[in-house]
Design a protein around this motif. Structure first.
Motif, PDB file in Angstrom:
ATOM      1  N   ILE A 210       0.860  -1.184   0.000  1.00 23.71           N
ATOM      2  CA  ILE A 210       0.000   0.000   0.000  1.00 23.71           C
ATOM      3  C   ILE A 210       0.895   1.232   0.000  1.00 23.71           C
ATOM      4  O   ILE A 210       1.619   1.490   0.963  1.00 23.71           O
ATOM      5  N   VAL A 211       0.841   2.000  -1.087  1.00 25.58           N
ATOM      6  CA  VAL A 211       1.711   3.176  -1.223  1.00 25.58           C
ATOM      7  C   VAL A 211       0.981   4.472  -0.891  1.00 25.58           C
ATOM      8  O   VAL A 211       1.610   5.500  -0.641  1.00 25.58           O
ATOM      9  N   LEU A 212      -0.343   4.445  -0.901  1.00 24.52           N
ATOM     10  CA  LEU A 212      -1.135   5.620  -0.509  1.00 24.52           C
ATOM     11  C   LEU A 212      -2.429   5.131   0.128  1.00 24.52           C
ATOM     12  O   LEU A 212      -3.117   4.285  -0.440  1.00 24.52           O
ATOM     13  N   GLU A 213      -2.736   5.672   1.281  1.00 29.49           N
ATOM     14  CA  GLU A 213      -3.959   5.334   2.004  1.00 29.49           C
ATOM     15  C   GLU A 213      -4.590   6.640   2.452  1.00 29.49           C
ATOM     16  O   GLU A 213      -3.917   7.497   3.026  1.00 29.49           O
ATOM     17  N   THR A 214      -5.874   6.815   2.189  1.00 27.30           N
ATOM     18  CA  THR A 214      -6.518   8.092   2.469  1.00 27.30           C
ATOM     19  C   THR A 214      -7.995   7.874   2.747  1.00 27.30           C
ATOM     20  O   THR A 214      -8.598   6.931   2.234  1.00 27.30           O
ATOM     21  N   PRO A 215      -8.619   8.746   3.558  1.00 30.98           N
ATOM     22  CA  PRO A 215     -10.065   8.684   3.726  1.00 30.98           C
ATOM     23  C   PRO A 215     -10.796   9.462   2.634  1.00 30.98           C
ATOM     24  O   PRO A 215     -12.018   9.480   2.590  1.00 30.98           O
ATOM     25  N   ASN A 216     -10.030  10.086   1.750  1.00 33.10           N
ATOM     26  CA  ASN A 216     -10.570  11.055   0.804  1.00 33.10           C
ATOM     27  C   ASN A 216     -10.539  10.497  -0.612  1.00 33.10           C
ATOM     28  O   ASN A 216      -9.465  10.183  -1.137  1.00 33.10           O
ATOM     29  N   LEU A 217     -11.718  10.401  -1.250  1.00 31.02           N
ATOM     30  CA  LEU A 217     -11.780   9.838  -2.596  1.00 31.02           C
ATOM     31  C   LEU A 217     -11.028  10.676  -3.628  1.00 31.02           C
ATOM     32  O   LEU A 217     -10.327  10.121  -4.478  1.00 31.02           O
ATOM     33  N   PRO A 218     -11.114  12.013  -3.607  1.00 34.13           N
ATOM     34  CA  PRO A 218     -10.302  12.788  -4.559  1.00 34.13           C
ATOM     35  C   PRO A 218      -8.804  12.526  -4.426  1.00 34.13           C
ATOM     36  O   PRO A 218      -8.082  12.512  -5.419  1.00 34.13           O
ATOM     37  N   ALA A 219      -8.319  12.310  -3.183  1.00 29.42           N
ATOM     38  CA  ALA A 219      -6.897  12.017  -3.002  1.00 29.42           C
ATOM     39  C   ALA A 219      -6.551  10.648  -3.584  1.00 29.42           C
ATOM     40  O   ALA A 219      -5.483  10.470  -4.198  1.00 29.42           O
ATOM     41  N   MET A 220      -7.446   9.685  -3.419  1.00 27.36           N
ATOM     42  CA  MET A 220      -7.225   8.371  -4.019  1.00 27.36           C
ATOM     43  C   MET A 220      -7.188   8.480  -5.536  1.00 27.36           C
ATOM     44  O   MET A 220      -6.316   7.904  -6.208  1.00 27.36           O
ATOM     45  N   ARG A 221      -8.127   9.246  -6.077  1.00 30.98           N
ATOM     46  CA  ARG A 221      -8.193   9.457  -7.523  1.00 30.98           C
ATOM     47  C   ARG A 221      -6.901  10.117  -8.032  1.00 30.98           C
ATOM     48  O   ARG A 221      -6.376   9.744  -9.075  1.00 30.98           O
ATOM     49  N   ALA A 222      -6.391  11.076  -7.272  1.00 30.97           N
ATOM     50  CA  ALA A 222      -5.149  11.750  -7.667  1.00 30.97           C
ATOM     51  C   ALA A 222      -3.976  10.772  -7.672  1.00 30.97           C
ATOM     52  O   ALA A 222      -3.113  10.830  -8.555  1.00 30.97           O
ATOM     53  N   GLY A 223      -3.943   9.874  -6.680  1.00 33.93           N
ATOM     54  CA  GLY A 223      -2.868   8.891  -6.629  1.00 33.93           C
ATOM     55  C   GLY A 223      -2.887   7.961  -7.818  1.00 33.93           C
ATOM     56  O   GLY A 223      -1.836   7.603  -8.366  1.00 33.93           O
ATOM     57  N   VAL A 224      -4.095   7.557  -8.232  1.00 39.19           N
ATOM     58  CA  VAL A 224      -4.218   6.682  -9.400  1.00 39.19           C
ATOM     59  C   VAL A 224      -3.843   7.444 -10.664  1.00 39.19           C
ATOM     60  O   VAL A 224      -3.074   6.955 -11.504  1.00 39.19           O
ATOM     61  N   ARG A 225      -4.384   8.652 -10.794  1.00 37.50           N
ATOM     62  CA  ARG A 225      -4.116   9.443 -11.994  1.00 37.50           C
ATOM     63  C   ARG A 225      -2.636   9.809 -12.109  1.00 37.50           C
ATOM     64  O   ARG A 225      -2.100   9.918 -13.207  1.00 37.50           O
ATOM     65  N   GLY A 226      -1.978   9.992 -10.957  1.00 34.17           N
ATOM     66  CA  GLY A 226      -0.563  10.324 -10.966  1.00 34.17           C
ATOM     67  C   GLY A 226       0.348   9.132 -11.179  1.00 34.17           C
ATOM     68  O   GLY A 226       1.577   9.293 -11.200  1.00 34.17           O
ATOM     69  N   GLY A 227      -0.214   7.926 -11.312  1.00 38.73           N
ATOM     70  CA  GLY A 227       0.590   6.741 -11.577  1.00 38.73           C
ATOM     71  C   GLY A 227       1.248   6.146 -10.356  1.00 38.73           C
ATOM     72  O   GLY A 227       2.105   5.261 -10.474  1.00 38.73           O
ATOM     73  N   LEU A 228       0.812   6.604  -9.150  1.00 36.97           N
ATOM     74  CA  LEU A 228       1.437   6.108  -7.925  1.00 36.97           C
ATOM     75  C   LEU A 228       1.170   4.623  -7.706  1.00 36.97           C
ATOM     76  O   LEU A 228       2.024   3.893  -7.207  1.00 36.97           O
ATOM     77  N   GLY A 229      -0.023   4.194  -8.042  1.00 33.42           N
ATOM     78  CA  GLY A 229      -0.376   2.799  -7.853  1.00 33.42           C
ATOM     79  C   GLY A 229      -1.735   2.519  -8.471  1.00 33.42           C
ATOM     80  O   GLY A 229      -2.342   3.387  -9.110  1.00 33.42           O
ATOM     81  N   VAL A 230      -2.243   1.303  -8.266  1.00 30.33           N
ATOM     82  CA  VAL A 230      -3.541   0.917  -8.804  1.00 30.33           C
ATOM     83  C   VAL A 230      -4.556   0.863  -7.665  1.00 30.33           C
ATOM     84  O   VAL A 230      -4.212   0.780  -6.492  1.00 30.33           O
ATOM     85  N   SER A 231      -5.829   0.933  -8.046  1.00 31.29           N
ATOM     86  CA  SER A 231      -6.892   0.869  -7.055  1.00 31.29           C
ATOM     87  C   SER A 231      -8.053   0.082  -7.629  1.00 31.29           C
ATOM     88  O   SER A 231      -7.988  -0.414  -8.763  1.00 31.29           O
ATOM     89  N   CYS A 232      -9.100  -0.023  -6.860  1.00 28.27           N
ATOM     90  CA  CYS A 232     -10.283  -0.796  -7.239  1.00 28.27           C
ATOM     91  C   CYS A 232     -11.518   0.061  -6.998  1.00 28.27           C
ATOM     92  O   CYS A 232     -11.681   0.629  -5.921  1.00 28.27           O
ATOM     93  N   ARG A 233     -12.369   0.153  -8.012  1.00 27.62           N
ATOM     94  CA  ARG A 233     -13.606   0.930  -7.880  1.00 27.62           C
ATOM     95  C   ARG A 233     -14.593   0.387  -8.911  1.00 27.62           C
ATOM     96  O   ARG A 233     -14.342  -0.625  -9.555  1.00 27.62           O
ATOM     97  N   THR A 234     -15.723   1.051  -9.098  1.00 32.21           N
ATOM     98  CA  THR A 234     -16.695   0.586 -10.082  1.00 32.21           C
ATOM     99  C   THR A 234     -16.318   1.052 -11.480  1.00 32.21           C
ATOM    100  O   THR A 234     -15.624   2.048 -11.672  1.00 32.21           O
ATOM    101  N   ARG A 235     -16.800   0.318 -12.460  1.00 31.32           N
ATOM    102  CA  ARG A 235     -16.598   0.718 -13.856  1.00 31.32           C
ATOM    103  C   ARG A 235     -17.230   2.090 -14.096  1.00 31.32           C
ATOM    104  O   ARG A 235     -16.685   2.917 -14.844  1.00 31.32           O
TER     105      ARG A 235
END
Length: 285
Positions: A210-235
């Motif tokens: 786990i390279v980024l953990e946050t309670p905030n969905l925009p922060a999670m989205r930023a981590g994915v968009r920035g190429g930091l790591g992968v995540s799981c969400r709905t299509r």
């Protein structure tokens, strides 16, 4: 005997005129093209006049249609003033609605547009958050309606219904899947997507970090968009946010997740109408 012209037919007629075609009008009046066509046939039957004519592929107004436009706009404006001044909505308390970000970014704008047409004086309070957080607010009587993800059990003085389902997907830069330790960008618990991702990775004995953990969905989205790591969400979420979806065979398969609408018992009709619109929109996605 005098004939009455239904205002909903006039509203659709004006929408077609302003949009330039029935196909374009479907984006503002929230009816299918076939439904609009049937409405126009009914309006022509009421008025005993042809309102449109064909010029090749173009749909143009007839002389009677041109005359009707001004009358229709005047009548609709008067109708809306009556509803705004004397409508029953003015006496209602605000309707409090909670939904997860997946729906706030996708179906909410259209739902609010349709609801405003039916209840122009209604007041709304909308909360966006995680499913567990929203249901806790519901249990404390701070929300009337909740559109959330995953079944969470029965609640006192409330009813819930499964109104849709969506496939969970892996999001992010596909290059991250080739690393020996899969980098993950996750929401803090409780989170059903986090649980599902970690469970399938453990079952497949896939190493991860786990390279980024946050309670905030925009922060999670930023981590994915920035190429930091992968995540799981709905299509649905991935497509709305323009996030890359990783091919199914690159990582362990994640399950479907249900969409649940929870309603407090005894809500007024106006709140029930909003709940129905939310359910219809969720079913359609």
């Amino acid at each position: 005997m005098a004939r009455n012209v239904p205002t909903e037919l006039l509203r659709s007629f004006v929408a077609i005129v302003e949009a330039g075609s029935m196909a374009q009008a479907t984006e503002t009046i929230f009816l299918t093209q076939s439904a609009l066509s049937l409405q126009m046939k009914r309006l022509e039957d009421v008025l005993q006049q042809k309102l449109f004519r064909r010029d090749g592929r173009r749909l143009l107004l007839s002389a009677a249609g041109e005359e009707l436009v001004a009358y229709a706009r005047q009548l609709l404006a008067l109708n809306d003033r009556i509803v705004q001044s004397l409508g029953q909505d003015q006496d209602h308390d605000p309707i409090t609605v909670g939904m997860v970000q997946d729906f706030a970014d996708t179906i909410l704008p259209d739902v609010l547009g349709r609801f405003r047409l039916e209840h122009p004086r209604a007041r709304l309070i909308v909360r966006v958050g995680g499913s567990a957080e929203l249901l806790e607010m519901f249990d404390r009587a701070r929300l009337d309606l909740v559109l959330c993800l995953g079944q969470h059990g029965d609640r006192p003085d409330a009813t819930w219904k499964t109104v849709g389902a969506d496939r969970m997907v892996w999001l992010g830069d596909p290059a991250n899947t080739e690393r020996s330790e899969l980098p993950l960008v996750l929401l803090e618990p409780p989170c059903r997507f986090r649980d599902a991702a970690l469970r399938v990775l453990a079952q497949e004995r896939r190493d991860y970090r786990i390279v980024l953990e946050t309670p905030n969905l925009p922060a999670m989205r930023a981590g994915v968009r920035g190429g930091l790591g992968v995540s799981c969400r709905t299509r649905r979420f991935a497509m709305a946010e323009g996030l890359p979806i990783i091919a199914q065979d690159a990582l362990p398969e994640v399950p479907e997740i249900e969409t649940i609408l929870v309603r407090r018992n005894g809500l007024p009709d106006i709140a029930q109408d909003l709940g129905d619109l939310l359910a219809q929109a969720a079913e359609g996605h």
